[in-house]
Design an enzyme around this catalytic site. Structure first.
Site, short mmCIF file in Angstrom:
data_model
loop_
_atom_site.label_atom_id
_atom_site.label_comp_id
_atom_site.label_asym_id
_atom_site.label_seq_id
_atom_site.Cartn_x
_atom_site.Cartn_y
_atom_site.Cartn_z
N ASP A 49 10.21 -3.09 -8.69
CA ASP A 49 11.07 -3.85 -7.78
C ASP A 49 12.17 -2.93 -7.30
OD1 ASP A 49 11.07 -6.79 -6.99
OD2 ASP A 49 13.19 -6.28 -7.11
N LYS B 185 3.88 1.64 -1.45
CA LYS B 185 4.34 1.86 -2.83
C LYS B 185 3.22 2.44 -3.67
CE LYS B 185 7.87 -1.75 -3.44
NZ LYS B 185 8.34 -2.78 -4.37
N GLY C 7 9.54 -0.48 5.23
CA GLY C 7 10.82 -1.13 4.96
C GLY C 7 11.99 -0.45 5.65
N TYR C 8 13.01 -0.13 4.85
CA TYR C 8 14.25 0.44 5.39
C TYR C 8 14.18 1.96 5.58
CZ TYR C 8 16.06 -4.14 4.01
OH TYR C 8 16.26 -5.49 3.86
N ARG D 229 12.09 5.50 -6.28
CA ARG D 229 10.81 5.10 -6.89
C ARG D 229 10.19 6.27 -7.63
NH1 ARG D 229 9.07 3.12 -2.80
NH2 ARG D 229 10.00 1.12 -3.36
N ILE E 233 0.82 -1.21 0.00
CA ILE E 233 0.00 0.00 0.00
C ILE E 233 0.86 1.27 0.00
CG2 ILE E 233 -0.31 0.02 2.52
CD1 ILE E 233 -3.01 0.98 -0.03
#
Ligand code: IMP
Length: 204
Positions: free
Chosen positions: A79, A26, A156-157, A185, A24
């Protein structure tokens, strides 16, 4: 012969883009960036293979081809990976596995007593449709691994990554809009949006 269309009436290609993702965060980042180009983003949940490979493009291409086969629509996938210089690019294409196993705390442990903390994120967007081979768009952001986790937004990171161009905050200390000002991104998405909204079409 009537031309095949994969888009709902009133939403021609270039105005709507289908993003196959289960993430969600992204999706929200993509929706904001693509809206700058007047492209509406739809989130599709389609199971797609995620092959193991040391190249993000190969992973994204395999994944988009598999998802197109399943849903029969023009779609894109993304990705990404975190590459840490002192760890010779680790975790790179294995970022997801590493995040799900040792996580951000594990990365901070591996980086204990390491002064050189440069790292970068890479993103690859792969677009394809039932009559098109995949086309890829890349983005990259340079930064460093922070000494501890900071911030609660993003995913994430994000809590351990400080972009070089920023003001010292981690991605997790920024709003989604601010992160989009720097992120790997967002760069890949903007390249995709330029191509997509200008009506480019590659048929092989
Ligand atoms: P994937 O693209 O979903 O395979 O991402 C690989 C791993 O990197 C996942 O564990 C994500 O949590 C992480 N990751 C991907 N993009 C980002 C990002 O923009 N910020 C922080 N972590 C990310």
């Amino acid at each position: 012969m009537k031309q095949k269309t994969y888009f709902p009436a009133g939403f021609p290609r270039g105005k709507v883009a289908y993003f196959v993702t289960s993430n969600i965060h992204k999706f929200q980042e993509a929706r904001r960036v693509l809206s700058e180009y007047k492209i509406a983003t739809a989130k599709l949940r389609v199971g797609a293979v995620e092959i193991q490979d040391d190249n993000l493009e190969n992973i994204a291409e395999a994944s988009v081809l598999d998802a197109v086969k399943t849903c029969g629509l023009p779609i894109f996938v993304e990705d990404a990976g975190l590459f840490i210089e002192a760890l010779k690019g680790f975790p790179g294409p294995y970022s997801k596995y590493v995040y799900n196993t040792i996580g951000t705390k594990g990365i901070l442990k591996l980086m204990k007593n390491i002064e050189k903390r440069s790292a970068h994120f890479q993103s690859v967007i792969a677009f394809s449709s039932p009559d098109e081979q995949p086309i890829c768009f890349r983005g990259k952001v340079e930064g460093k691994i922070s000494l501890q986790e900071r911030g609660t937004s993003g995913f994430g990171y994000d809590p351990i990554f400080e972009p070089t161009e920023g003001d010292g905050r981690t991605f997790a200390e920024m709003t989604s809009n601010e992160k989009n000002g720097y992120s790997h991104r967002a760069e890949a998405l903007r390249k995709f949006a330029e191509w997509y909204s200008s009506g480019n079409k590659r048929i092989f």
